[in-house]
Every structure is written in C-alpha cells, then in structure tokens.
Scaffold this motif. Structure first.
Motif, PDB file in Angstrom:
ATOM      1  N   LEU A 137      -5.372  -8.458  25.746  1.00  0.00           N
ATOM      2  CA  LEU A 137      -4.238  -9.310  26.070  1.00  0.00           C
ATOM      3  C   LEU A 137      -4.517 -10.205  27.270  1.00  0.00           C
ATOM      4  CD1 LEU A 137      -1.418  -6.589  25.766  1.00  0.00           C
ATOM      5  CD2 LEU A 137      -2.423  -8.006  23.959  1.00  0.00           C
ATOM      6  N   GLY A 138      -5.769 -10.376  27.622  1.00  0.00           N
ATOM      7  CA  GLY A 138      -6.114 -11.178  28.787  1.00  0.00           C
ATOM      8  C   GLY A 138      -5.742 -12.638  28.645  1.00  0.00           C
ATOM      9  N   ARG A 139      -5.585 -13.115  27.414  1.00  0.00           N
ATOM     10  CA  ARG A 139      -5.103 -14.470  27.161  1.00  0.00           C
ATOM     11  C   ARG A 139      -4.168 -14.430  25.961  1.00  0.00           C
ATOM     12  NH1 ARG A 139      -9.326 -17.074  23.775  1.00  0.00           N
ATOM     13  NH2 ARG A 139     -10.786 -15.428  23.208  1.00  0.00           N
ATOM     14  N   PRO A 140      -3.427 -15.513  25.717  1.00  0.00           N
ATOM     15  CA  PRO A 140      -2.432 -15.484  24.636  1.00  0.00           C
ATOM     16  C   PRO A 140      -3.034 -15.055  23.300  1.00  0.00           C
ATOM     17  CG  PRO A 140      -2.123 -17.441  25.988  1.00  0.00           C
ATOM     18  CD  PRO A 140      -3.385 -16.780  26.481  1.00  0.00           C
ATOM     19  N   LEU A 141      -2.258 -14.293  22.554  1.00  0.00           N
ATOM     20  CA  LEU A 141      -2.739 -13.800  21.270  1.00  0.00           C
ATOM     21  C   LEU A 141      -2.776 -14.932  20.246  1.00  0.00           C
ATOM     22  CD1 LEU A 141      -2.121 -11.111  22.707  1.00  0.00           C
ATOM     23  CD2 LEU A 141      -1.288 -10.232  20.531  1.00  0.00           C
ATOM     24  N   PRO A 142      -3.786 -14.936  19.383  1.00  0.00           N
ATOM     25  CA  PRO A 142      -3.839 -15.962  18.332  1.00  0.00           C
ATOM     26  C   PRO A 142      -2.646 -15.843  17.386  1.00  0.00           C
ATOM     27  CG  PRO A 142      -5.922 -14.753  18.522  1.00  0.00           C
ATOM     28  CD  PRO A 142      -4.916 -14.013  19.335  1.00  0.00           C
ATOM     29  N   GLY A 143      -2.276 -16.954  16.771  1.00  0.00           N
ATOM     30  CA  GLY A 143      -1.157 -16.946  15.853  1.00  0.00           C
ATOM     31  C   GLY A 143      -1.364 -16.037  14.653  1.00  0.00           C
ATOM     32  N   TRP A 144      -2.624 -15.834  14.252  1.00  0.00           N
ATOM     33  CA  TRP A 144      -2.873 -15.007  13.064  1.00  0.00           C
ATOM     34  C   TRP A 144      -2.534 -13.536  13.324  1.00  0.00           C
ATOM     35  CZ3 TRP A 144      -6.506 -11.302  14.003  1.00  0.00           C
ATOM     36  CH2 TRP A 144      -7.513 -11.570  14.951  1.00  0.00           C
ATOM     37  N   VAL A 145      -2.501 -13.126  14.600  1.00  0.00           N
ATOM     38  CA  VAL A 145      -2.119 -11.745  14.907  1.00  0.00           C
ATOM     39  C   VAL A 145      -0.644 -11.529  14.571  1.00  0.00           C
ATOM     40  CG1 VAL A 145      -1.884 -10.017  16.738  1.00  0.00           C
ATOM     41  CG2 VAL A 145      -3.893 -11.511  16.669  1.00  0.00           C
ATOM     42  N   ALA A 146       0.202 -12.487  14.932  1.00  0.00           N
ATOM     43  CA  ALA A 146       1.629 -12.383  14.597  1.00  0.00           C
ATOM     44  C   ALA A 146       1.831 -12.365  13.091  1.00  0.00           C
ATOM     45  CB  ALA A 146       2.401 -13.537  15.229  1.00  0.00           C
ATOM     46  N   ARG A 147       1.006 -13.123  12.353  1.00  0.00           N
ATOM     47  CA  ARG A 147       1.130 -13.114  10.894  1.00  0.00           C
ATOM     48  C   ARG A 147       0.777 -11.744  10.329  1.00  0.00           C
ATOM     49  NH1 ARG A 147      -1.945 -17.845  11.073  1.00  0.00           N
ATOM     50  NH2 ARG A 147      -3.461 -17.064   9.554  1.00  0.00           N
ATOM     51  N   LEU A 148      -0.258 -11.128  10.863  1.00  0.00           N
ATOM     52  CA  LEU A 148      -0.609  -9.778  10.418  1.00  0.00           C
ATOM     53  C   LEU A 148       0.505  -8.795  10.747  1.00  0.00           C
ATOM     54  CD1 LEU A 148      -4.393  -9.346  11.384  1.00  0.00           C
ATOM     55  CD2 LEU A 148      -3.427  -9.388   9.084  1.00  0.00           C
ATOM     56  N   ARG A 149       1.046  -8.902  11.961  1.00  0.00           N
ATOM     57  CA  ARG A 149       2.116  -7.986  12.364  1.00  0.00           C
ATOM     58  C   ARG A 149       3.343  -8.149  11.468  1.00  0.00           C
ATOM     59  NH1 ARG A 149       5.261  -7.571  18.172  1.00  0.00           N
ATOM     60  NH2 ARG A 149       5.515  -5.293  18.215  1.00  0.00           N
ATOM     61  N   GLY A 150       3.609  -9.381  11.075  1.00  0.00           N
ATOM     62  CA  GLY A 150       4.729  -9.628  10.188  1.00  0.00           C
ATOM     63  C   GLY A 150       4.550  -9.008   8.819  1.00  0.00           C
ATOM     64  N   ARG A 151       3.282  -8.735   8.458  1.00  0.00           N
ATOM     65  CA  ARG A 151       2.985  -8.093   7.178  1.00  0.00           C
ATOM     66  C   ARG A 151       2.918  -6.580   7.296  1.00  0.00           C
ATOM     67  NH1 ARG A 151      -2.084 -11.773   5.275  1.00  0.00           N
ATOM     68  NH2 ARG A 151      -2.928  -9.673   5.013  1.00  0.00           N
ATOM     69  N   GLY A 152       3.180  -6.045   8.488  1.00  0.00           N
ATOM     70  CA  GLY A 152       3.200  -4.591   8.651  1.00  0.00           C
ATOM     71  C   GLY A 152       2.033  -4.005   9.400  1.00  0.00           C
ATOM     72  N   THR A 153       1.080  -4.827   9.834  1.00  0.00           N
ATOM     73  CA  THR A 153      -0.051  -4.338  10.617  1.00  0.00           C
ATOM     74  C   THR A 153       0.422  -3.926  12.008  1.00  0.00           C
ATOM     75  OG1 THR A 153      -1.644  -5.749   9.458  1.00  0.00           O
ATOM     76  CG2 THR A 153      -2.263  -4.988  11.658  1.00  0.00           C
ATOM     77  N   ARG A 154      -0.041  -2.780  12.493  1.00  0.00           N
ATOM     78  CA  ARG A 154       0.275  -2.355  13.853  1.00  0.00           C
ATOM     79  C   ARG A 154      -0.753  -2.952  14.809  1.00  0.00           C
ATOM     80  NH1 ARG A 154       1.591   3.907  14.499  1.00  0.00           N
ATOM     81  NH2 ARG A 154       2.448   3.078  16.443  1.00  0.00           N
ATOM     82  N   VAL A 155      -0.275  -3.558  15.878  1.00  0.00           N
ATOM     83  CA  VAL A 155      -1.147  -4.244  16.829  1.00  0.00           C
ATOM     84  C   VAL A 155      -1.389  -3.338  18.031  1.00  0.00           C
ATOM     85  CG1 VAL A 155      -1.469  -6.290  18.269  1.00  0.00           C
ATOM     86  CG2 VAL A 155      -0.233  -6.477  16.090  1.00  0.00           C
ATOM     87  N   VAL A 156      -2.675  -3.090  18.317  1.00  0.00           N
ATOM     88  CA  VAL A 156      -3.077  -2.270  19.457  1.00  0.00           C
ATOM     89  C   VAL A 156      -3.677  -3.201  20.505  1.00  0.00           C
ATOM     90  CG1 VAL A 156      -4.481  -0.329  20.250  1.00  0.00           C
ATOM     91  CG2 VAL A 156      -3.569  -0.343  17.902  1.00  0.00           C
ATOM     92  N   GLY A 157      -3.063  -3.256  21.678  1.00  0.00           N
ATOM     93  CA  GLY A 157      -3.523  -4.138  22.733  1.00  0.00           C
ATOM     94  C   GLY A 157      -4.296  -3.402  23.813  1.00  0.00           C
ATOM     95  N   GLY A 158      -5.166  -4.121  24.449  1.00  0.00           N
ATOM     96  CA  GLY A 158      -5.920  -3.586  25.586  1.00  0.00           C
ATOM     97  C   GLY A 158      -6.107  -4.689  26.611  1.00  0.00           C
ATOM     98  N   VAL A 159      -6.734  -4.357  27.719  1.00  0.00           N
ATOM     99  CA  VAL A 159      -7.051  -5.340  28.751  1.00  0.00           C
ATOM    100  C   VAL A 159      -8.455  -5.031  29.275  1.00  0.00           C
ATOM    101  CG1 VAL A 159      -4.715  -5.937  29.487  1.00  0.00           C
ATOM    102  CG2 VAL A 159      -5.829  -3.921  30.452  1.00  0.00           C
ATOM    103  N   GLY A 160      -8.969  -5.942  30.074  1.00  0.00           N
ATOM    104  CA  GLY A 160     -10.279  -5.717  30.674  1.00  0.00           C
ATOM    105  C   GLY A 160     -10.221  -5.939  32.172  1.00  0.00           C
ATOM    106  N   TRP A 161     -11.347  -5.834  32.795  1.00  0.00           N
ATOM    107  CA  TRP A 161     -11.451  -6.047  34.236  1.00  0.00           C
ATOM    108  C   TRP A 161     -11.080  -7.490  34.563  1.00  0.00           C
ATOM    109  CZ3 TRP A 161     -11.680  -3.426  38.562  1.00  0.00           C
ATOM    110  CH2 TRP A 161     -12.099  -4.080  39.727  1.00  0.00           C
ATOM    111  N   ASP A 162     -10.285  -7.673  35.611  1.00  0.00           N
ATOM    112  CA  ASP A 162      -9.890  -9.007  36.055  1.00  0.00           C
ATOM    113  C   ASP A 162     -10.757  -9.403  37.241  1.00  0.00           C
ATOM    114  OD1 ASP A 162      -8.769 -11.339  36.886  1.00  0.00           O
ATOM    115  OD2 ASP A 162      -6.746 -10.560  37.176  1.00  0.00           O
TER     116      ASP A 162
END
Length: 317
Positions: A137-162
C-alpha cells in the motif's frame, strides 16, 4: 480463464545474499561472508512460498530481459503451482537488484530499482479469477485491484520500509481498500504513531477487518475480526541463519491458512512455523519451506494444540 488461489503483485528482485558476516565493514574496509546465494526476492518470495504450500499462485510484476531477469525466470519456472503468465519482461528496464548482508542478529540492504520495474498500474488483457490478491500500500492501488475485489477477491495489503522516515498517514487511508493487512512491528508502530505493537494493532483494527502484525522472534499479534479479541502467538525459537524473506514467507503461509478457513490462532501458528523454517537457510525465494519440511518441523516443536496439528497435516501430506 486461469483460476488462482492467490495473485501476488509487486516488485520482483534479484537478491544477492551475503550471510554469516561478523559485522558490517567500516568505511574502506572489507568483511567476508561464509555463504552466498543469488535468488529471486521481493514479491517472488511470497509467490514461491505460497506455491510450495500448494496454492495455485500467480505473479504480477515487471523485470528486465537482462541476465538477472533470465536467472529469475529460470529459477521461478522450476516451481510447481507458480504461474508466470503475468510476469512481464521489458527490455527497457533493469531488473531490480538487492544486496543483502546478514547474520543471525541483523541484516542490511542496498537496492537498485527503476520506476518501470514497479508493479503494473494497468492490466493488459483479461483479469484472472483469483480468491486472493496481495500487494503493498505504499502508493495508490491500481484500478484493477478494485475490479477484482468487486468480483469477490479478498485483498491482502502490506507495506515496506519507508526510506524517507515520514511514514505517511496516506497508507492508513488505503486500508479501506483491503480486507486483510499484514505488516511488521516497526511498520505498525511507525504508521500509527504508537509505542507498542498492541497499541498499534488496536488502531489498525479500527481501519481494516483483519490485521496481523509480525513481531520478530516474539511471534505475531492480531485482532480477531469477529470478536475484537487480541491474540498473540509466540514464534518457534530457532537459530537464524538469515532472516531475509521471513516476512514474505509469513504472509504467504497466512494466506494459505485463510484459504483453508482455519481459525486465527491456527493461521498465526502455521505462518510462524513457516517463517521460522525460512530463517534457517539463505533468504529470498530459496528459503521458502516445502510441505515435508513443515511437517517434520511440527514433530520437533512442542506447545501446538492437537487440533492445529491435525489441520496443518491434513494439507501438508
């Protein structure tokens, strides 16, 4: 249409791992490692770990057509259950590379990465049918992620070192776009401006349905989404050879537990077991354990409830 259990989207690195160094060299000095490996890293570690645990896994990333990219593809192509259809090769891009200097106590990284080698923001062609998608989640999520989520995909987010040290609160606003959030203790306390892992988890639990924070050798802390209960599961005590990639292995194993519908404590124990195994060999994708190794490890350690052992062995054998 390709059907996946999990799709990992992010940056794939070629990891050059130097292990067993006594300490970092002083300016102008030199130290010698006693082990060395060149392995796929970053998102590839998560992908390999999930595939070895039996999940139908895809990788969405960009690497170059240089010799480092060739090596990565050769290594990843050996893995069963790992689909490389969405691993793009771009001749205009230098394959990202990380040098990891590590010993049993600490690790340090030097990384080179070009903008063009980051995860694709635009999806070319048909989206796969996948139960989970994991990305940072270090930068905005691509639009295709929302499309997958809308189809029932569960989204797992993470972060990295800043590397900026700002730990931007923008990351927390993106938690509304994910279903599960996994990070480590430093990331959790830094983004939430809290002093302890327990405080950080409670803040995060108000922003996302399921949150898990890894706490190194102290294990993992999570909040049960259904009851709000704080759960801490200790990590198996092992001698670490190289901790590089342990967090990636933990995330992949946690998703495996989610895919099997296990209770939260079982998921945390399984992810901790797999991560503990991974630190006993050189990091990156090569450290991701196979089912037989996890099964054998279960027989060596104590304190795991019989019900959890039965659940794990049912999918490991």
């Amino acid at each position: 249409m390709t059907v996946l259990d999990v799709l990992f989207a992010g940056e794939v690195f070629c990891d050059l791992v130097f292990a067993g160094i006594p300490h970092l060299p002083a300016q102008g000095g030199e130290v010698f490692a006693d082990r060395f490996a060149v392995v796929p890293g970053g998102t590839a570690t998560r992908g390999v770990a999930a595939a070895r645990l039996g999940l139908r896994t895809g990788l969405c990333a960009v690497i170059g057509t240089d010799f480092l990219g060739d090596h990565i593809v050769t290594e990843l192509a050996r893995e069963e259950n790992l689909h490389l259809a969405w691993l793009r090769r771009d001749p205009a891009v230098q394959t990202p590379v990380t040098v990891a200097a590590t010993n049993e106590h600490d690790r340090t990284f030097i990384t080179y990465e070009e903008e063009g080698a980051r995860r694709p923001q635009v999806w070319d062609g048909e989206l796969p049918d996948t139960r989970f998608v994991q990305l940072t989640l270090g930068r905005p999520l691509p639009g295709w992620v929302a499309r997958l989520r809308g189809r029932g995909t569960r989204v797992v987010g993470g972060v990295g070192w800043d590397p900026t040290g700002r730990w931007s609160p923008d990351v927390l606003t993106r938690l509304a776009e994910v279903d599960v959030f996994v990070c480590n203790a430093v990331e959790a306390t830094s983004y939430t401006r809290t002093d302890t892992v327990e405080e950080a988890v409670k803040v995060l639990a108000d922003l996302v349905a399921d949150v898990v924070v890894t706490d190194g050798p102290r294990g993992a802390v999570a909040v049960a989404g259904d009851t709000g209960e704080l759960v801490r599961i200790p990590a198996p005590q092992v001698r670490a050879v190289d901790p590089t990639g342990a967090g990636d292995v933990f995330t992949a194993a946690l998703i495996a537990g989610l895919s099997h519908g296990w209770p939260l404590p079982t998921r945390l124990r399984f992810a901790g077991l797999c991560a503990a195994l991974s630190v006993q060999s050189l990091g990156g994708a090569g450290s991701a354990p196979h089912p037989a190794a996890v099964d054998a490890f279960l027989a060596e350690i104590s304190g795991i409830p019989d019900d959890d052992i039965d659940r794990m062995r049912a999918v490991l054998r």
